[in-house]
Motif scaffolding. Structure first.
Motif, PDB file in Angstrom:
ATOM      1  N   LEU A 127       6.720   6.174  10.874  1.00  0.00           N
ATOM      2  CA  LEU A 127       5.636   7.125  10.608  1.00  0.00           C
ATOM      3  C   LEU A 127       5.547   7.547   9.139  1.00  0.00           C
ATOM      4  O   LEU A 127       4.570   8.160   8.740  1.00  0.00           O
ATOM      5  N   CYS A 128       6.561   7.236   8.323  1.00  0.00           N
ATOM      6  CA  CYS A 128       6.457   7.638   6.917  1.00  0.00           C
ATOM      7  C   CYS A 128       5.438   6.794   6.165  1.00  0.00           C
ATOM      8  O   CYS A 128       4.956   7.203   5.110  1.00  0.00           O
ATOM      9  N   CYS A 129       5.139   5.602   6.687  1.00  0.00           N
ATOM     10  CA  CYS A 129       4.317   4.687   5.893  1.00  0.00           C
ATOM     11  C   CYS A 129       3.202   4.006   6.685  1.00  0.00           C
ATOM     12  O   CYS A 129       2.175   3.651   6.113  1.00  0.00           O
ATOM     13  N   SER A 130       3.370   3.820   7.988  1.00  0.00           N
ATOM     14  CA  SER A 130       2.401   3.032   8.744  1.00  0.00           C
ATOM     15  C   SER A 130       1.227   3.896   9.182  1.00  0.00           C
ATOM     16  O   SER A 130       1.339   5.117   9.303  1.00  0.00           O
ATOM     17  N   ARG A 131       0.124   3.249   9.455  1.00  0.00           N
ATOM     18  CA  ARG A 131      -1.092   3.950   9.840  1.00  0.00           C
ATOM     19  C   ARG A 131      -1.689   3.234  11.062  1.00  0.00           C
ATOM     20  O   ARG A 131      -1.119   2.274  11.565  1.00  0.00           O
ATOM     21  N   ALA A 132      -2.856   3.718  11.502  1.00  0.00           N
ATOM     22  CA  ALA A 132      -3.537   3.069  12.631  1.00  0.00           C
ATOM     23  C   ALA A 132      -4.395   1.916  12.119  1.00  0.00           C
ATOM     24  O   ALA A 132      -4.959   1.988  11.033  1.00  0.00           O
TER      25      ALA A 132
ATOM     26  N   ALA B 184      -1.346   5.697  19.259  1.00  0.00           N
ATOM     27  CA  ALA B 184      -0.611   6.456  20.277  1.00  0.00           C
ATOM     28  C   ALA B 184       0.884   6.391  19.990  1.00  0.00           C
ATOM     29  O   ALA B 184       1.452   5.295  19.860  1.00  0.00           O
ATOM     30  N   VAL B 185       1.522   7.562  19.860  1.00  0.00           N
ATOM     31  CA  VAL B 185       2.972   7.624  19.650  1.00  0.00           C
ATOM     32  C   VAL B 185       3.573   8.469  20.778  1.00  0.00           C
ATOM     33  O   VAL B 185       2.947   9.414  21.258  1.00  0.00           O
TER      34      VAL B 185
ATOM     35  N   SER C  76       0.165  10.996   4.873  1.00  0.00           N
ATOM     36  CA  SER C  76       0.942  10.140   5.777  1.00  0.00           C
ATOM     37  C   SER C  76       0.997  10.783   7.162  1.00  0.00           C
ATOM     38  O   SER C  76       0.744  11.990   7.321  1.00  0.00           O
ATOM     39  N   ALA C  77       1.351   9.995   8.164  1.00  0.00           N
ATOM     40  CA  ALA C  77       1.479  10.532   9.528  1.00  0.00           C
ATOM     41  C   ALA C  77       2.557  11.609   9.581  1.00  0.00           C
ATOM     42  O   ALA C  77       2.408  12.622  10.271  1.00  0.00           O
ATOM     43  N   VAL C  78       3.655  11.406   8.841  1.00  0.00           N
ATOM     44  CA  VAL C  78       4.721  12.415   8.806  1.00  0.00           C
ATOM     45  C   VAL C  78       4.192  13.737   8.260  1.00  0.00           C
ATOM     46  O   VAL C  78       4.472  14.816   8.796  1.00  0.00           O
ATOM     47  N   GLU C  79       3.407  13.658   7.197  1.00  0.00           N
ATOM     48  CA  GLU C  79       2.851  14.887   6.597  1.00  0.00           C
ATOM     49  C   GLU C  79       1.900  15.579   7.562  1.00  0.00           C
ATOM     50  O   GLU C  79       1.902  16.809   7.693  1.00  0.00           O
ATOM     51  N   ALA C  80       1.072  14.800   8.262  1.00  0.00           N
ATOM     52  CA  ALA C  80       0.118  15.398   9.210  1.00  0.00           C
ATOM     53  C   ALA C  80       0.856  16.091  10.351  1.00  0.00           C
ATOM     54  O   ALA C  80       0.481  17.200  10.767  1.00  0.00           O
ATOM     55  N   LEU C  81       1.913  15.467  10.847  1.00  0.00           N
ATOM     56  CA  LEU C  81       2.690  16.088  11.932  1.00  0.00           C
ATOM     57  C   LEU C  81       3.386  17.354  11.436  1.00  0.00           C
ATOM     58  O   LEU C  81       3.459  18.357  12.148  1.00  0.00           O
ATOM     59  N   HIS C  82       3.861  17.320  10.218  1.00  0.00           N
ATOM     60  CA  HIS C  82       4.529  18.502   9.644  1.00  0.00           C
ATOM     61  C   HIS C  82       3.566  19.677   9.585  1.00  0.00           C
ATOM     62  O   HIS C  82       3.944  20.827   9.843  1.00  0.00           O
ATOM     63  N   GLU C  83       2.314  19.400   9.304  1.00  0.00           N
ATOM     64  CA  GLU C  83       1.315  20.485   9.203  1.00  0.00           C
ATOM     65  C   GLU C  83       1.119  21.210  10.524  1.00  0.00           C
ATOM     66  O   GLU C  83       0.717  22.365  10.551  1.00  0.00           O
ATOM     67  N   VAL C  84       1.367  20.502  11.642  1.00  0.00           N
ATOM     68  CA  VAL C  84       1.205  21.168  12.952  1.00  0.00           C
ATOM     69  C   VAL C  84       2.571  21.553  13.539  1.00  0.00           C
ATOM     70  O   VAL C  84       2.684  21.823  14.731  1.00  0.00           O
ATOM     71  N   GLY C  85       3.584  21.565  12.689  1.00  0.00           N
ATOM     72  CA  GLY C  85       4.886  22.078  13.111  1.00  0.00           C
ATOM     73  C   GLY C  85       5.802  21.060  13.751  1.00  0.00           C
ATOM     74  O   GLY C  85       6.823  21.423  14.334  1.00  0.00           O
ATOM     75  N   ILE C  86       5.466  19.775  13.664  1.00  0.00           N
ATOM     76  CA  ILE C  86       6.337  18.730  14.233  1.00  0.00           C
ATOM     77  C   ILE C  86       7.044  18.033  13.082  1.00  0.00           C
ATOM     78  O   ILE C  86       6.396  17.403  12.235  1.00  0.00           O
ATOM     79  N   VAL C  87       8.357  18.187  13.037  1.00  0.00           N
ATOM     80  CA  VAL C  87       9.128  17.644  11.910  1.00  0.00           C
ATOM     81  C   VAL C  87       9.733  16.304  12.320  1.00  0.00           C
ATOM     82  O   VAL C  87      10.515  16.222  13.276  1.00  0.00           O
ATOM     83  N   ILE C  88       9.340  15.266  11.618  1.00  0.00           N
ATOM     84  CA  ILE C  88       9.929  13.940  11.816  1.00  0.00           C
ATOM     85  C   ILE C  88      10.957  13.741  10.701  1.00  0.00           C
ATOM     86  O   ILE C  88      10.599  13.822   9.513  1.00  0.00           O
ATOM     87  N   PRO C  89      12.223  13.487  11.036  1.00  0.00           N
ATOM     88  CA  PRO C  89      13.216  13.283   9.969  1.00  0.00           C
ATOM     89  C   PRO C  89      12.843  12.081   9.114  1.00  0.00           C
ATOM     90  O   PRO C  89      12.397  11.055   9.638  1.00  0.00           O
ATOM     91  N   VAL C  90      12.999  12.213   7.824  1.00  0.00           N
ATOM     92  CA  VAL C  90      12.733  11.099   6.908  1.00  0.00           C
ATOM     93  C   VAL C  90      13.879  10.983   5.914  1.00  0.00           C
ATOM     94  O   VAL C  90      14.634  11.930   5.712  1.00  0.00           O
TER      95      VAL C  90
ATOM     96  N   ASP D 241       0.836  -1.195   0.000  1.00  0.00           N
ATOM     97  CA  ASP D 241       0.000   0.000   0.000  1.00  0.00           C
ATOM     98  C   ASP D 241       0.869   1.242   0.000  1.00  0.00           C
ATOM     99  O   ASP D 241       1.905   1.296   0.648  1.00  0.00           O
ATOM    100  N   ALA D 242       0.440   2.286  -0.691  1.00  0.00           N
ATOM    101  CA  ALA D 242       1.113   3.577  -0.590  1.00  0.00           C
ATOM    102  C   ALA D 242       0.940   4.086   0.828  1.00  0.00           C
ATOM    103  O   ALA D 242      -0.038   3.773   1.509  1.00  0.00           O
ATOM    104  N   ALA D 243       1.924   4.887   1.286  1.00  0.00           N
ATOM    105  CA  ALA D 243       1.900   5.371   2.666  1.00  0.00           C
ATOM    106  C   ALA D 243       0.615   6.108   2.984  1.00  0.00           C
ATOM    107  O   ALA D 243       0.092   6.050   4.092  1.00  0.00           O
ATOM    108  N   SER D 244       0.092   6.821   2.010  1.00  0.00           N
ATOM    109  CA  SER D 244      -1.065   7.663   2.275  1.00  0.00           C
ATOM    110  C   SER D 244      -2.389   6.943   2.037  1.00  0.00           C
ATOM    111  O   SER D 244      -3.454   7.488   2.306  1.00  0.00           O
ATOM    112  N   ALA D 245      -2.335   5.715   1.510  1.00  0.00           N
ATOM    113  CA  ALA D 245      -3.578   5.006   1.210  1.00  0.00           C
ATOM    114  C   ALA D 245      -4.172   4.458   2.493  1.00  0.00           C
ATOM    115  O   ALA D 245      -3.487   3.838   3.291  1.00  0.00           O
ATOM    116  N   GLY D 246      -5.457   4.693   2.695  1.00  0.00           N
ATOM    117  CA  GLY D 246      -6.107   4.185   3.895  1.00  0.00           C
ATOM    118  C   GLY D 246      -7.005   5.240   4.499  1.00  0.00           C
ATOM    119  O   GLY D 246      -6.989   6.405   4.086  1.00  0.00           O
ATOM    120  N   LYS D 247      -7.763   4.825   5.499  1.00  0.00           N
ATOM    121  CA  LYS D 247      -8.745   5.761   6.069  1.00  0.00           C
ATOM    122  C   LYS D 247      -8.079   6.736   7.045  1.00  0.00           C
ATOM    123  O   LYS D 247      -6.950   6.499   7.489  1.00  0.00           O
TER     124      LYS D 247
END
Ligand code: FES
Length: 316
Positions: free
Chosen positions: A302-307, A313-314, A251-265, A225-231
């Motif tokens: 977090l670049c690819c996995s989802r809930a 919870a992370v 992706s989870a990384v993209e969502a965190l980036h939107e709120v100012g939390i940068v996860i290195p990838v 699955d693509a990282a962003s595919a899913g509900k």
């Protein structure tokens, strides 16, 4: 972040170069374990993971990597082949190991396809130094396509090496189905190579317990699955006590980036482990190819996995 000088570049095969990377002023480099990789920043400003191809005890204060020029290069291997010269300074991460040697194994079976030899060569040299039982099976198209042939032919290592050349005699070819038909307790299998090779080994090793198989991928297997595919779901940040929504198609990384939390990838394909954080792993739908089964209980890429369900919870 490390600054490294390219000490030497040697052509291994028509499409593989070996790079020896050293500290610019001759200082010691951070240590590592066999199976580790470093992220190397390319001239274009992006990073790619490369396995360290020499056992730590044999590394002589350098990092040795092998880079195959991929026909479908996304820029990484082509940049390394065309633009990096001896004497250049490049940036790299400290070594990280997502492909360690299993403790307590009675025998290690290492299967290397093409450039997949790099981490397994380091492991073979480390196992030799440690006096552990192992066999390194190397699959290549021909002797002309065999990288690090000098290391494989060293007197200590050579008796542990089996070569399978596509253009060789029938007698030297390795029958994967026969080799992997049965699993003996205490045997561990390690594989690294192109996608088709990895799939063939996994099929042949269907009788082996999952926790006895260790794989290192260069690219995400096809069909995943693509990282962003899913509900949509929520990330529960347990340390900051906030909730971050992750939309479908994000992706989870993209969502965190939107709120100012940068996860290195780095790879953004679940391969390198750069984006891995502590988490309630049981809540995750793991899509990575770098975490072990036991690590997945407490960590997530977090670049690819989802809930699996509505939230994950992370520990951020
Ligand atoms: S960035 Fe490589 S595993 Fe996520």
């Amino acid at each position: 972040m490390l600054t490294l000088r390219v000490e030497r570049i040697t052509r291994q095969t028509p499409d593989i170069l070996a790079f020896e990377l050293v500290h610019p002023w001759g200082r010691a480099l951070p240590g590592y374990e066999a199976g580790a990789h470093v992220e190397v920043w390319m001239p274009g400003g992006f990073a790619r993971p490369y396995s360290l191809a020499a056992a730590p005890d044999r590394s002589r204060g350098r990092y040795l990597i092998g880079v195959k020029r991929e026909a479908a290069s996304r820029g990484g291997s082509a940049a390394m082949h065309e633009r990096v010269k001896e004497g250049d300074l490049i940036c790299a991460s400290s070594p990280r190991n997502t492909f360690p040697i299993a403790n307590g194994a009675r025998h290690h079976l290492l299967l290397a396809g093409g450039i997949g030899l790099t981490p397994l060569l380091a492991m073979a040299e480390a196992l030799l130094e440690a006096g552990e039982a192992f066999t390194l099976c190397v699959f290549a198209r021909s002797t002309g396509h065999l990288a690090f042939a000098g290391a494989l032919n060293e007197p200590g290592l050579a008796p542990h090496v089996r070569l399978h050349l596509d253009d060789g005699t029938p007698e030297q070819k390795i029958d994967l189905v026969r080799l992997l038909a049965e699993h003996e307790p205490g045997r561990h299998l390690y594989l690294c190579g192109p996608g088709g090779f990895m799939a063939a080994v996994r099929r042949a090793a269907s009788a082996w317990p999952e926790d006895s198989i260790h794989a290192e991928f260069f690219a995400a297997p096809e069909g995943g699955d693509a990282a962003s595919a899913g509900k949509a779901f929520s990330l529960e940040l347990t340390r900051s006590n906030i909730r971050v929504p992750v939309a479908s198609g994000q992706s989870a990384v993209e969502a965190l980036h939107e709120v100012g939390i940068v996860i290195p990838v780095s790879c953004e394909q679940g391969l390198c482990g750069t984006c891995v954080v502590d988490a309630e792993g049981e809540q995750a739908e793991h899509r990575d190819h770098c975490l072990t089964t036991s690590e997945r209980h407490r960590r997530v890429a977090l670049c690819c996995s989802r809930a699996r369900g509505d939230s994950l919870a992370v520990h951020l």
